[in-house]
Design a protein around this motif. Structure first.
Motif, short mmCIF file in Angstrom:
data_model
loop_
_atom_site.label_atom_id
_atom_site.label_comp_id
_atom_site.label_asym_id
_atom_site.label_seq_id
_atom_site.Cartn_x
_atom_site.Cartn_y
_atom_site.Cartn_z
N THR A 119 0.84 -1.19 0.00
CA THR A 119 0.00 0.00 0.00
C THR A 119 0.88 1.25 0.00
O THR A 119 2.08 1.17 0.33
CB THR A 119 -0.91 0.03 1.24
N PRO A 120 0.33 2.40 -0.33
CA PRO A 120 1.13 3.64 -0.27
C PRO A 120 1.70 3.88 1.12
O PRO A 120 2.79 4.47 1.25
CB PRO A 120 0.11 4.72 -0.65
N LEU A 121 1.01 3.41 2.16
CA LEU A 121 1.50 3.62 3.53
C LEU A 121 2.79 2.86 3.78
O LEU A 121 3.70 3.35 4.46
CB LEU A 121 0.42 3.20 4.53
N HIS A 122 2.90 1.65 3.22
CA HIS A 122 4.14 0.88 3.35
C HIS A 122 5.31 1.66 2.72
O HIS A 122 6.41 1.71 3.27
CB HIS A 122 4.02 -0.48 2.66
N CYS A 123 5.05 2.25 1.55
CA CYS A 123 6.11 2.97 0.84
C CYS A 123 6.53 4.23 1.58
O CYS A 123 7.72 4.56 1.65
CB CYS A 123 5.64 3.32 -0.57
N LEU A 124 5.55 4.95 2.15
CA LEU A 124 5.90 6.16 2.89
C LEU A 124 6.68 5.81 4.16
O LEU A 124 7.69 6.46 4.47
CB LEU A 124 4.62 6.93 3.25
N ALA A 125 6.23 4.77 4.90
CA ALA A 125 6.95 4.37 6.11
C ALA A 125 8.37 3.92 5.77
O ALA A 125 9.32 4.23 6.49
CB ALA A 125 6.18 3.26 6.82
N HIS A 126 8.51 3.19 4.67
CA HIS A 126 9.83 2.76 4.20
C HIS A 126 10.71 3.97 3.91
O HIS A 126 11.90 3.99 4.26
CB HIS A 126 9.66 1.89 2.95
N SER A 127 10.14 5.00 3.30
CA SER A 127 10.91 6.19 2.93
C SER A 127 11.35 7.00 4.14
O SER A 127 12.30 7.80 4.04
CB SER A 127 10.06 7.09 2.02
N LEU A 128 10.70 6.82 5.29
CA LEU A 128 11.03 7.60 6.48
C LEU A 128 12.00 6.87 7.41
O LEU A 128 12.30 7.37 8.50
CB LEU A 128 9.74 7.94 7.25
N ASN A 129 12.50 5.73 7.00
CA ASN A 129 13.48 5.01 7.81
C ASN A 129 14.88 5.53 7.48
O ASN A 129 15.38 5.33 6.38
CB ASN A 129 13.41 3.50 7.52
N PRO A 130 15.53 6.24 8.41
CA PRO A 130 16.84 6.84 8.12
C PRO A 130 17.89 5.83 7.70
O PRO A 130 18.81 6.16 6.92
CB PRO A 130 17.23 7.50 9.46
N LYS A 131 17.80 4.61 8.16
CA LYS A 131 18.80 3.58 7.86
C LYS A 131 18.90 3.31 6.37
O LYS A 131 19.98 2.98 5.86
CB LYS A 131 18.43 2.29 8.61
N TYR A 132 17.79 3.46 5.64
CA TYR A 132 17.76 3.09 4.23
C TYR A 132 18.43 4.14 3.34
O TYR A 132 18.42 4.00 2.11
CB TYR A 132 16.32 2.85 3.78
N TYR A 133 19.02 5.16 3.94
CA TYR A 133 19.75 6.18 3.17
C TYR A 133 21.25 6.09 3.41
O TYR A 133 22.01 6.92 2.90
CB TYR A 133 19.24 7.58 3.51
N THR A 134 21.68 5.10 4.20
CA THR A 134 23.10 4.96 4.53
C THR A 134 23.82 4.13 3.47
O THR A 134 23.23 3.25 2.84
CB THR A 134 23.28 4.29 5.90
N ILE A 135 25.11 4.42 3.30
CA ILE A 135 25.92 3.67 2.33
C ILE A 135 25.99 2.19 2.71
O ILE A 135 25.93 1.31 1.85
CB ILE A 135 27.35 4.27 2.25
N LYS A 136 26.08 1.89 4.02
CA LYS A 136 26.17 0.50 4.46
C LYS A 136 24.97 -0.31 4.00
O LYS A 136 25.11 -1.44 3.50
CB LYS A 136 26.28 0.44 5.99
N TRP A 137 23.79 0.26 4.16
CA TRP A 137 22.58 -0.49 3.79
C TRP A 137 22.48 -0.63 2.28
O TRP A 137 22.15 -1.72 1.77
CB TRP A 137 21.34 0.23 4.32
N ILE A 138 22.79 0.43 1.54
CA ILE A 138 22.66 0.39 0.07
C ILE A 138 23.62 -0.62 -0.53
O ILE A 138 23.29 -1.35 -1.48
CB ILE A 138 22.89 1.80 -0.52
N GLU A 139 24.83 -0.73 0.04
CA GLU A 139 25.84 -1.62 -0.53
C GLU A 139 25.73 -3.06 -0.04
O GLU A 139 26.48 -3.93 -0.49
CB GLU A 139 27.24 -1.08 -0.21
N GLU A 140 24.80 -3.33 0.88
CA GLU A 140 24.62 -4.70 1.36
C GLU A 140 24.17 -5.65 0.25
O GLU A 140 24.56 -6.81 0.21
CB GLU A 140 23.57 -4.73 2.49
N VAL A 141 23.31 -5.17 -0.63
CA VAL A 141 22.74 -5.99 -1.71
C VAL A 141 22.98 -5.29 -3.03
O VAL A 141 22.73 -4.08 -3.15
CB VAL A 141 21.23 -6.23 -1.49
N ARG A 142 23.41 -6.04 -4.02
CA ARG A 142 23.68 -5.47 -5.33
C ARG A 142 22.38 -4.95 -5.96
O ARG A 142 21.34 -5.61 -5.93
CB ARG A 142 24.28 -6.53 -6.24
#
Length: 724
Positions: free
Chosen positions: A513-536
């Protein structure tokens, strides 16, 4: 004086002092004898004959006394009369000396024994420690009052035995608290409350107490928001019941249950119920409503969304995962589903064979006895309607694999010929077949990511912001297990994985749902280099096109005013561009949980901070409503089918919230009351626990607890989780 005559006089005197006589006019004594009199009700002015019990039944509208209830006594007057009667009964009990039934003795009763030697407490063999030695004579025994302690133990045990209380009830923290309070306070002459007081004044007092305790939780709704979760159930009388709960940062609370009998449960009926609940808790506080994935629930959710655009309908993630597992492990044949059926039907065959093994062992008492002699763990069976039923059954079979093998090669198994020898040989062949066990292990391995996500989601924990990433990671891990088993590289094709992938994507598309996407976008962890580089191939949420589209839809509904929406978009741009943060802030995005980060660093983005503090505290499943089913088994059982609707509603409210509040206590996870409301000696009401599936989880995760929460009963009910 004759004791019987004295007893009659005391009873007559007590009845004459009874408080409800003043509401009737006593006439001449009736000719039928005894304590009967003719009387006229001062309200309805009708004439009756009988004793005080009929007066009470008439005024308080009690059934089964053969007298018509007074139609002129309103609720207010009836409640006042009930309070007077409760006070009178309690004062009468205090004046009476309680009669104790003696426990049996080992020694023959002699008519010449001193009455003190044949008393209730000391006649029990438990107290006969040594012949010729008195009880409580030593200074140490007198100091600790051992005689009274031992007698109290026996009285408590007698209560359990006579009422058929399960032994698991002894872990109930409210029971323990009650006994400790009574033991540590001087309550000489205390008499426990009676039947009427328990179901009337004390019930109302406890309800008021619960509402006071819940006030602290409700006070957090303004800042942290809440989710309304709902689920349906059919009780023993085939009444369709729907319960509503509110869950937030402080945990779930029970709101109400609705009896849907004689109602056409279409989208309008369901939506009307939701709108009433939303009105009760305050629409400005509600973030989402969570239900199962039924089409009528989705349609009802759309009606609520139309009335309150800022409230979202969210399908339960656990239901979605369960449907995905069912599509994979039990595919149905159709022309549209032919490929999935061909690729996955072998899983259904293994499941059927495992079920055959379990049923054969559990349906034959001697075979079950042989199994129990080889395995300390029991066999788990979960009905198909329950989540991950096939996986739970296979997990337990795999846990006891070696025990099963030892069993079927034993002399006891081979020599027993009283049942179907052919089926016994088939069971033996399956259990000794290494290839069959390899299939079981493979099923458990590639479904493990799905099962683990289901386990994480099957709580009322605030994980709405993790759902999107959990789906992506779960699908990737499923692929990894399948490709590893098939010995293929990432770039190669796998027909089996393609089928599994399509099933998971189809279910996720319906669930997202749109709510899942908004909540996902507000998680600060998902903007870190460590998290982005975990999975290709991973990207930050603001760079994902699908997430961005759904996020903007969500913000448009939450902020209908264009000026407000422009402000929040600017704040979101500052948040994801990292322009207003220093190095410590960036490091803490990875180290801190999202709520802590927003509380610490979000003040520069006030609108987004307020939104984040609400969304990041929301759950993603209706599990707390699912686990409340046993409450209705307790309240709406056949033994209580005459309870009035209002009283039943109050009893459900008190019973449910007492259990939910107990789960927030530290001692719930350790000590003598650990997991006190899970399992128990019986699977039916009243102490069946809040979630039978939770029993299966607990016995799989903590086998050492199995002996304390389950019993090896002869009764088998495949409608729920059973341990055999």
């Amino acid at each position: 004086m004759n004791p019987e005559k004295e007893s009659e006089n005391e009873k007559s005197s007590s009845e004459n002092a009874a408080p409800l006589w003043k509401y009737v006019t006593r006439l001449e004594k009736a000719s039928v004898g005894g304590g009967n009199v003719s009387f006229r009700c001062n309200y309805c002015e009708k004439f009756f004959k009988g004793s005080y019990s009929r007066v009470k039944a008439h005024l308080l509208k009690l059934p089964k006394f053969g007298i018509q209830a007074c139609a002129k006594v309103g609720d207010e007057y009836q409640n006042e009369m009930q309070k007077l009667e409760d006070a009178f009964e309690e004062s009468s009990r205090r004046l009476k000396k309680p009669k104790l039934v003696s426990l049996p003795t080992d020694s023959p009763t002699s008519p010449n024994l001193d009455s003190r030697e044949s008393s209730t407490a000391t006649s029990h063999p438990f107290f006969q420690k040594k012949k010729g030695v008195g009880i409580g004579n030593s200074p140490l025994e007198r100091a600790f009052n051992n005689q009274c302690r031992e007698q109290l133990d026996c009285l408590i045990a007698r209560t359990f035995y006579s009422a058929g209380l399960p032994f698991h009830f002894a872990k109930n923290p409210y029971w323990i608290e009650m006994i400790k309070f009574a033991a540590n306070n001087n309550l000489a002459g205390y008499v426990p409350p009676g039947y009427n007081k328990l179901r009337t004044t004390l019930l109302q007092k406890e309800k008021a107490h619960i509402e006071k305790l819940l006030r602290a939780i409700k006070d957090t709704w303004k800042e942290k928001g809440l989710s309304i979760v709902s689920d349906g159930w059919t009780d023993v009388q085939k009444r369709p019941l729907i319960n509503f709960m509110a869950t937030s940062q402080k945990g779930p609370i029970f709101i109400k249950s609705i009896d849907g009998t004689k109602e056409y449960k279409d989208k309008h009926f369901i939506a009307d119920l939701f709108l009433k609940v939303v009105g009760e808790v305050g629409p400005q506080h509600v973030v989402q409503i969570i239900t199962d994935n039924a089409s009528v629930m989705k349609a009802a959710g759309s009606i609520v969304e139309a009335e309150y655009p800022h409230i979202f309908w969210s399908p339960c993630v656990v239901h979605t995962l369960n449907l995905a597992l069912k599509n994979i492990c039990a595919p149905k044949y159709s022309l549209q589903n032919e490929d999935a059926y061909n690729e996955c039907n072998w899983i259904a065959q293994v499941s059927d064979e495992a079920t055959f093994i379990r049923i054969f062992i559990t349906n034959h008492s001697m075979r079950l006895a042989i199994f129990n002699s080889y395995s300390p763990l029991k066999l788990l069976a979960v009905a198909e309607t329950r989540f991950a039923s096939i996986i739970i059954m296979l997990k337990r079979l795999f846990q006891v694999k070696q025990n099963l093998r030892n069993m079927v090669v034993s002399e006891e198994w081979m020599s027993y010929r009283e049942d179907d020898v052919g089926k016994a040989q088939t069971v033996r062949d399956y259990i000794l077949n290494d290839l069959w066990w390899d299939k079981v292990e493979y099923i458990l391995r590639f479904t493990e990511p799905i099962y683990e996500m289901l386990r994480v989601a099957d709580t009322d924990a605030p994980i709405l912001h993790k759902v999107y990433e959990m789906w992506d990671s779960m699908i990737e891990n499923v692929k990894k297990e399948i490709y590893q088993h098939e010995g293929k590289e990432d770039y190669e094709e796998s027909p089996f994985y393609d089928v599994v992938h399509n099933i998971l994507i189809e279910r996720w598309t319906k669930n997202c749902t749109p709510l899942h996407c908004l909540a996902h976008s507000l998680n600060p962890k998902y903007y870190t280099i460590k998290w982005i580089e975990e999975v290709r191939g991973r990207v930050a949420p603001h760079k994902d096109a699908e997430i961005s589209v759904e996020r903007n839809k969500c913000l448009k509904r939450i902020f209908p005013d264009p000026d407000d929406r422009q402000k929040v978009n600017v704040e979101f741009g500052l948040f994801n561009s990292l322009q207003v943060y220093d190095e410590d802030n960036m490091e803490d995005r990875w180290n801190y949980n999202p709520m802590l980060w927003w509380s610490t660093y979000g003040s520069t983005l006030p609108i987004l901070q307020t939104l984040a503090l609400k969304l990041l505290e929301q759950p993603c499943s209706s599990s707390c409503a699912e686990r409340n089913w046993s409450t209705y088994g307790f309240i709406h059982s056949m033994r209580r089918n005459r309870i009035t609707p209002k009283r039943a509603e109050d009893l459900v409210f008190v019973h449910s919230n007492l259990r939910l509040l107990s789960r927030r206590r530290p001692e719930y996870n350790s000590g003598e009351s650990k997991k006190w409301d899970i399992g128990g000696d019986n699977w039916d009401e009243p102490f069946g626990g809040p979630g039978l599936l939770e029993v299966a989880y607990l016995t799989l995760d903590e086998p050492e607890m199995e002996t304390s929460i389950v019993e090896n009963n002869d009764y088998v009910d495949d409608d729920d989780v059973v341990v055999l």
